[in-house]
Design a protein around this motif. Structure first.
Motif, mmCIF file in Angstrom:
data_model
loop_
_atom_site.group_PDB
_atom_site.id
_atom_site.type_symbol
_atom_site.label_atom_id
_atom_site.label_comp_id
_atom_site.label_asym_id
_atom_site.label_seq_id
_atom_site.Cartn_x
_atom_site.Cartn_y
_atom_site.Cartn_z
ATOM 1 N N LYS A 131 0.812 -1.221 0.000
ATOM 2 C CA LYS A 131 0.000 0.000 0.000
ATOM 3 C C LYS A 131 0.843 1.269 0.000
ATOM 4 O O LYS A 131 0.317 2.374 0.055
ATOM 5 C CB LYS A 131 -0.986 -0.005 1.168
ATOM 6 C CG LYS A 131 -0.381 0.197 2.522
ATOM 7 C CD LYS A 131 -1.464 0.087 3.601
ATOM 8 C CE LYS A 131 -1.039 0.806 4.863
ATOM 9 N NZ LYS A 131 -1.910 1.885 5.207
ATOM 10 N N ALA A 132 2.150 1.143 -0.107
ATOM 11 C CA ALA A 132 3.043 2.295 -0.004
ATOM 12 C C ALA A 132 2.771 3.358 -1.067
ATOM 13 O O ALA A 132 2.682 4.548 -0.755
ATOM 14 C CB ALA A 132 4.500 1.857 -0.056
ATOM 15 N N VAL A 171 4.008 4.990 -8.030
ATOM 16 C CA VAL A 171 4.065 3.604 -8.501
ATOM 17 C C VAL A 171 5.387 3.371 -9.225
ATOM 18 O O VAL A 171 6.093 2.395 -8.969
ATOM 19 C CB VAL A 171 2.859 3.273 -9.415
ATOM 20 C CG1 VAL A 171 3.058 1.946 -10.134
ATOM 21 C CG2 VAL A 171 1.566 3.260 -8.603
ATOM 22 N N ARG A 172 5.753 4.309 -10.116
ATOM 23 C CA ARG A 172 7.030 4.176 -10.844
ATOM 24 C C ARG A 172 8.227 4.260 -9.900
ATOM 25 O O ARG A 172 9.164 3.491 -10.008
ATOM 26 C CB ARG A 172 7.140 5.246 -11.925
ATOM 27 C CG ARG A 172 6.342 4.937 -13.182
ATOM 28 C CD ARG A 172 6.658 5.908 -14.310
ATOM 29 N NE ARG A 172 6.230 7.267 -14.030
ATOM 30 C CZ ARG A 172 4.993 7.720 -14.182
ATOM 31 N NH1 ARG A 172 4.053 6.918 -14.625
ATOM 32 N NH2 ARG A 172 4.686 8.971 -13.903
ATOM 33 N N ALA A 178 5.486 -2.182 -4.071
ATOM 34 C CA ALA A 178 4.868 -1.154 -3.237
ATOM 35 C C ALA A 178 3.541 -0.677 -3.818
ATOM 36 O O ALA A 178 2.973 0.295 -3.332
ATOM 37 C CB ALA A 178 5.827 0.023 -3.080
ATOM 38 N N SER A 179 3.062 -1.372 -4.835
ATOM 39 C CA SER A 179 1.877 -0.900 -5.561
ATOM 40 C C SER A 179 0.821 -1.977 -5.750
ATOM 41 O O SER A 179 0.012 -1.904 -6.659
ATOM 42 C CB SER A 179 2.319 -0.379 -6.930
ATOM 43 O OG SER A 179 3.386 0.521 -6.813
ATOM 44 N N THR A 180 0.821 -2.992 -4.904
ATOM 45 C CA THR A 180 -0.126 -4.098 -5.088
ATOM 46 C C THR A 180 -1.506 -3.809 -4.503
ATOM 47 O O THR A 180 -2.476 -4.465 -4.851
ATOM 48 C CB THR A 180 0.416 -5.403 -4.463
ATOM 49 O OG1 THR A 180 0.629 -5.191 -3.067
ATOM 50 C CG2 THR A 180 1.704 -5.840 -5.147
ATOM 51 N N ILE A 181 -1.597 -2.834 -3.615
ATOM 52 C CA ILE A 181 -2.884 -2.464 -3.022
ATOM 53 C C ILE A 181 -3.254 -1.092 -3.556
ATOM 54 O O ILE A 181 -2.546 -0.115 -3.319
ATOM 55 C CB ILE A 181 -2.806 -2.457 -1.480
ATOM 56 C CG1 ILE A 181 -2.406 -3.844 -0.972
ATOM 57 C CG2 ILE A 181 -4.139 -2.006 -0.879
ATOM 58 C CD1 ILE A 181 -2.111 -3.901 0.503
#
Length: 191
Positions: A131-132, A171-172, A178-181
């Motif tokens: 969720k970062a 995201v990039r 860090a972008s799965t949620i």
């Protein structure tokens, strides 16, 4: 990958350049987002902007019910009943430090004098790395709104539009792990 080396800068239409960064770092078994802003305002002014209800509504995503006293219970309310949750004040040292549990996250604000203004550091410690990027974009937008609010400027765009604008950059920068949620369902329905 060195997570704490990730930083971002963004051009704000109302200013030439804002000192903006969002860093992701390991914090023991957890993860932590770190944001640092150099503000033109004295620590007491920043303190009031992060603790007083009339200021919080200009930049914080929920209404906070409770007292800023160590050990006090907090309730976070939003227009979505399922998004309401509890918290607790963990540390208070006006106008330097405020730390509280916000649901499962721990949020810490540190305010230090810096020249004729102050430096505000926001730390968000959480369990799931996935969720970062989502949370980094959210805090980025909130801190932009906080800065505009204490500068006496109006908000630029809607929170959803602003979130969309910076989320892809996070995201990039932070990577797929860090972008799965993604955003909460209600956000995508209202943005």
């Amino acid at each position: 990958m060195h997570w704490n080396d990730v930083s971002m800068k963004r051009i704000d239409p109302w200013q030439k350049e804002v000192n903006v960064n969002g860093e992701l770092e390991k914090a023991g078994e957890k993860w932590r987002l770190r944001f640092t802003r150099n503000l033109r305002h004295q620590p007491q002014e920043v303190w009031e902007a992060i603790t007083q209800p009339e200021h919080l509504k200009a930049w914080f995503p929920q209404e906070i019910v409770g007292k800023w006293e160590k050990g006090a219970s907090l309730e976070f309310k939003s227009s979505y009943a399922e998004a309401n949750f509890k918290g607790e004040v963990l540390a208070v040292d006006p106008p330097k430090l405020l730390e509280f549990r916000w649901g499962t996250d721990t949020i810490r604000f540190e305010i230090a004098p810096s020249g004729s203004g102050s430096t505000l550091t926001l730390l968000d410690t959480f369990d799931e790395m996935g969720k970062a990027a989502r949370d980094a974009a959210g805090w980025h937008v909130c801190l932009d709104a906080l800065e505009r609010h204490i500068d006496g400027k109006r908000s630029v765009g809607s929170p959803g539009e602003n979130w969309d604008e910076v989320h892809d950059d996070y995201v990039r920068a932070l990577g797929p792990e860090a972008s799965t949620i993604g955003p909460p369902e209600r956000r995508s329905e209202t943005a």
